[in-house]
Design a protein around this motif. Structure first.
Motif, mmCIF file in Angstrom:
data_model
loop_
_atom_site.group_PDB
_atom_site.id
_atom_site.type_symbol
_atom_site.label_atom_id
_atom_site.label_comp_id
_atom_site.label_asym_id
_atom_site.label_seq_id
_atom_site.Cartn_x
_atom_site.Cartn_y
_atom_site.Cartn_z
ATOM 1 N N PHE A 61 0.813 -1.217 0.000
ATOM 2 C CA PHE A 61 0.000 0.000 0.000
ATOM 3 C C PHE A 61 0.847 1.268 0.000
ATOM 4 O O PHE A 61 0.540 2.223 -0.714
ATOM 5 C CB PHE A 61 -0.985 -0.015 1.168
ATOM 6 N N LEU A 62 1.910 1.286 0.778
ATOM 7 C CA LEU A 62 2.766 2.469 0.776
ATOM 8 C C LEU A 62 3.509 2.608 -0.554
ATOM 9 O O LEU A 62 3.702 3.715 -1.057
ATOM 10 C CB LEU A 62 3.750 2.423 1.940
ATOM 11 N N GLY A 63 3.904 1.484 -1.138
ATOM 12 C CA GLY A 63 4.552 1.514 -2.447
ATOM 13 C C GLY A 63 3.629 2.035 -3.526
ATOM 14 O O GLY A 63 4.051 2.767 -4.425
ATOM 15 N N THR A 64 2.358 1.692 -3.427
ATOM 16 C CA THR A 64 1.381 2.186 -4.394
ATOM 17 C C THR A 64 1.250 3.700 -4.299
ATOM 18 O O THR A 64 1.145 4.386 -5.318
ATOM 19 C CB THR A 64 0.006 1.515 -4.165
ATOM 20 N N ALA A 65 1.274 4.239 -3.090
ATOM 21 C CA ALA A 65 1.183 5.692 -2.924
ATOM 22 C C ALA A 65 2.383 6.382 -3.575
ATOM 23 O O ALA A 65 2.230 7.400 -4.261
ATOM 24 C CB ALA A 65 1.092 6.049 -1.446
ATOM 25 N N LEU A 73 2.052 4.240 -12.094
ATOM 26 C CA LEU A 73 1.039 3.194 -12.068
ATOM 27 C C LEU A 73 0.584 2.910 -13.495
ATOM 28 O O LEU A 73 0.772 3.726 -14.404
ATOM 29 C CB LEU A 73 -0.157 3.629 -11.213
ATOM 30 N N ILE A 74 -0.028 1.779 -13.681
ATOM 31 C CA ILE A 74 -0.508 1.406 -15.014
ATOM 32 C C ILE A 74 -1.535 2.419 -15.482
ATOM 33 O O ILE A 74 -2.460 2.784 -14.754
ATOM 34 C CB ILE A 74 -1.142 0.000 -14.991
#
Length: 163
Positions: A61-65, A73-74
Motif C-alpha cells: 500500500f505504501l509503495g502504491t502511494a 502506475l498502469i
C-alpha cells in the motif's frame, strides 16, 4: 503549492526509506522462518509468517502511494495519443479528482473499519488486528496529498496557458 511539494518530497523520502526497511524485514523474517523450519527446528517461531504478511501489506500500500506520485502506475495512454492535448488534460483532471474522491473514501472508511476491529487481536503476534488494515487509510492519506499536488500542477499549467 510549493509547500505541498516540499511536504510531499519529505514524505516520499520517508516512505521510500520505510519501504527499504520493510523489504529487509520481509527478507530476514522469511529467511529465519525457512532456516528454522528445515535446519534449526527447535528455534522456530510461529509468528514469522504473520509478521511477513503484515510487512508485505504495508509495503504494497505504501509503495502504491509512492508510485502514484511518480505517475508510474498502469495507465491507458492510447487515448492521449488520439485526443488533443487540451482535451486530454481536462480528462486527466477529472480522473485525478475521481482518484482523490476514492482515496478520501479509503481514508475515512479505512479508519472507521480499523477502529471497529481495534479490540480484535492477531493470533500469534498479539497486536491489534487493525494493523493489517491500517495501511489502507494511511496510504490513502499519502495518495490524497500526492493527487492534490498533481491536480494543482495541472491547474497551474491550465491557467498559465501551457496546454
Amino acid at each position: 503549492m510549493g509547500l505541498l511539494k516540499q511536504i510531499n518530497d519529505v514524505t516520499e523520502r520517508m516512505i521510500r526509506g520505510f519501504l527499504i526497511a520493510i523489504l529487509i524485514g520481509i527478507l530476514l523474517v522469511c529467511f529465519y522462518q525457512v532456516a528454522t523450519r528445515f535446519v534449526f527446528v527447535s528455534y522456530a517461531f510461529a509468528w514469522t509468517e504473520e509478521m511477513a504478511r503484515l510487512l508485505y501489506l504495508w509495503g504494497c500500500f505504501l509503495g502504491t502511494a509512492v508510485l502514484l506520485r511518480q505517475k508510474r502506475l498502469i495507465r491507458v495512454d492510447i487515448i492521449s495519443n488520439v485526443l488533443p492535448k487540451s482535451l486530454f488534460r481536462a480528462i486527466e483532471i477529472i480522473m485525478l479528482l475521481s482518484m482523490l474522491g476514492f482515496s478520501l473514501v479509503l481514508v475515512v472508511k479505512g479508519f472507521e473499519f480499523c477502529n471497529s476491529i481495534s479490540q480484535d487481536r492477531l493470533t500469534l503476534l498479539g497486536h491489534p488486528r487493525s494493523w493489517f488494515w491500517l495501511p489502507v487509510p494511511v496510504a490513502g492519506v499519502f495518495a490524497c496529498m500526492y493527487i492534490l499536488e498533481q491536480i494543482l500542477d495541472d491547474l497551474g499549467e491550465l491557467f498559465a496557458g501551457s496546454w
